[in-house]
Design an enzyme around this catalytic site. Sequence first.
Site, short mmCIF file in Angstrom:
data_model
loop_
_atom_site.label_atom_id
_atom_site.label_comp_id
_atom_site.label_asym_id
_atom_site.label_seq_id
_atom_site.Cartn_x
_atom_site.Cartn_y
_atom_site.Cartn_z
CG HIS A 25 49.05 77.06 46.67
ND1 HIS A 25 48.06 76.51 47.45
CD2 HIS A 25 48.87 76.57 45.42
CE1 HIS A 25 47.30 75.72 46.70
NE2 HIS A 25 47.78 75.74 45.46
CB CYS A 26 51.17 75.32 51.99
SG CYS A 26 51.34 76.85 52.92
CB ALA A 27 46.67 74.89 54.01
#
Length: 627
Positions: A25-27
């Site tokens: 995942h990212c932000a």
Amino acid sequence: MTNTEIAKKVIEALGGRENVNSVAHCATRLRVMVKDEAKINKDAIENLEKVQGAFFNSGQYQIIFGTGTVNKMYDEVVALGLPTTSKDEMKAEAAKQGNWFQRAIRTFGDVFVPIIPVIVATGLFMGVRGLLNALGMTLPEDVTTYTQILTDTAFIILPGLVVWSTFRVFGGNPAVGIVLGMMLVSGSLPNAWAVASGGEVTAMNFFGFIPVVGLQGSVLPAFIIGVVGAKFEKAVRKVVPDVLDLLVTPFVTLLVMSILGLFVIGPVFHVVENYILLGTKAILNLPFGLGGFLIGGVHQVIVVSGVHHIFNLLEVQLLAADHVNPFNAIITAAMTAQGAATVAVGVKTKNPKLKTLAFPAALSAFLGITEPAIFGVNLRFRKPFFLSLIAGAVGGGLASILGLAGTGNGITIIPGTMLYIGNGQLPQYLLMVAVSFALGFALTYMFGYEDEAEVTSEATTERLADEAVTGTVVAPSEGVIQTPIVGDVVALSDVNDPVFSSGAMGQGIAVKPNQDVVYAPADAEVTIVFPTGHAYGLKTTNGAEILIHVGIDTVSMNGEGFDQKVAQGDKVKAGDVLGTFDSAKIAAAGLDNTTMVIVTNTADFASVNPVASGSVAKGDAIIEVKA
């Protein structure tokens, strides 16, 4: 619905654990590497609670949950057994996807994104200093010197940052990269800005004919030096014995690359960089704000394509050269319009789920992240997205006419106000944002969105009027779907394809063909015609979205034996011919010609029930849809 329940449904819609290679995942997004994209039930995922949108890009299926929520959802899917990977590992796998241009732009992004926070901070420091000056505060000399250090250092050592980041991306030793980059701005070299000012400082002449200056503020030469240096270092390491690697590899890399950087790559690409900068400024300075109009109109399309990181290179070049960035205001206009269109959808819709999706997505856009607004709302309904492009173009043109230029990059709209305080342009900036918002909202509210229930109601009214005037009989509002294939009925659960038989794509039925013709199963609009001719998507007047999939795995035939007779956007009547296929060729390819008829938006209806058995002829009902 709890996060655990949502996570379970996400995994199910992804095709199960066995279809997932890894998750990270990212932000804002859950990033999933899947084995087979065809097994993803995209409609099911996009309609899940807390999902703000989803799309397939760069080899990843990306599910937008938004900041904060994505961390919790990642923990849930991992706890339920999905394999994990780091973002860097996932990027390495995704880097193999796409054409050469897309890969090149992703590489630019990987290099410049880590540098942006420093440029953002520098721009904010400039804003604070400008605010203090605007308030009439006279700063002591030592404080002024300190603020000068804060605002200038990042640009002075920019080549060092670029070479460091490029070495990191291309697999070299980042420590070697940063030392090589700092050599390019060594105090022993004439300062590039001092030479350019035409004063007493002049370029050094090496060997009597090579003019050499420091590369302060240069971006492209540093990037090329970083690429060549990282690849050269890896090549040297392959031939140097391990016992000598620590001594020989960095020595040879720095020696050779400092010579190439100062005497060949630096001078050549500094000229190229100047031409790129001149071209960029020429576009930005087109009369009547045309440059801003063009960029503001296409920016969000470029975001959708995934190649928007090219702007990072251009913005950093402008900031290094002039300490101002006209792109920032233009991009802000485009993003404001996108967020405004999402607000308009949220205000106008009566769908509570869409409201709860639209407003947080719009807030995310106004904080500088437009993907939830684009993929979760605007692009989903198409018109809001394209109308927001018009508003973004007008706002971008206004930004150019007003001469707006921020003191940094990487932040826009609400946080971006800090980039316009110090240069005295805050009133003009707020005017541009207001115009972009007002136009994006108004266009979308008036022309860009209608609730599907309203559209269906209008269609029903028109149908009843037609019946009263002409006496013609039309398909009932409950939605009787006729068979698109003449043949023998097969229960969907008996189809030899788990994506269909599981009901993951929606409820429906299958038919084993006796004839090789595909008919329209209802009065509808053709929404999808696959180039291979093996599948069709239609939307009926009562909102049923029907997928007709001829055969199992027939996409692998690349259109051989298939002939479509309609195009996307065509309006068809029940019984019209959509296309033909050749069952003999399907059999010769070792494939099954069983044809699936699926209502992909099953969840939108009270019931979707197969009503046929045995053999079916043209015009026979096979599915009944009730609202």
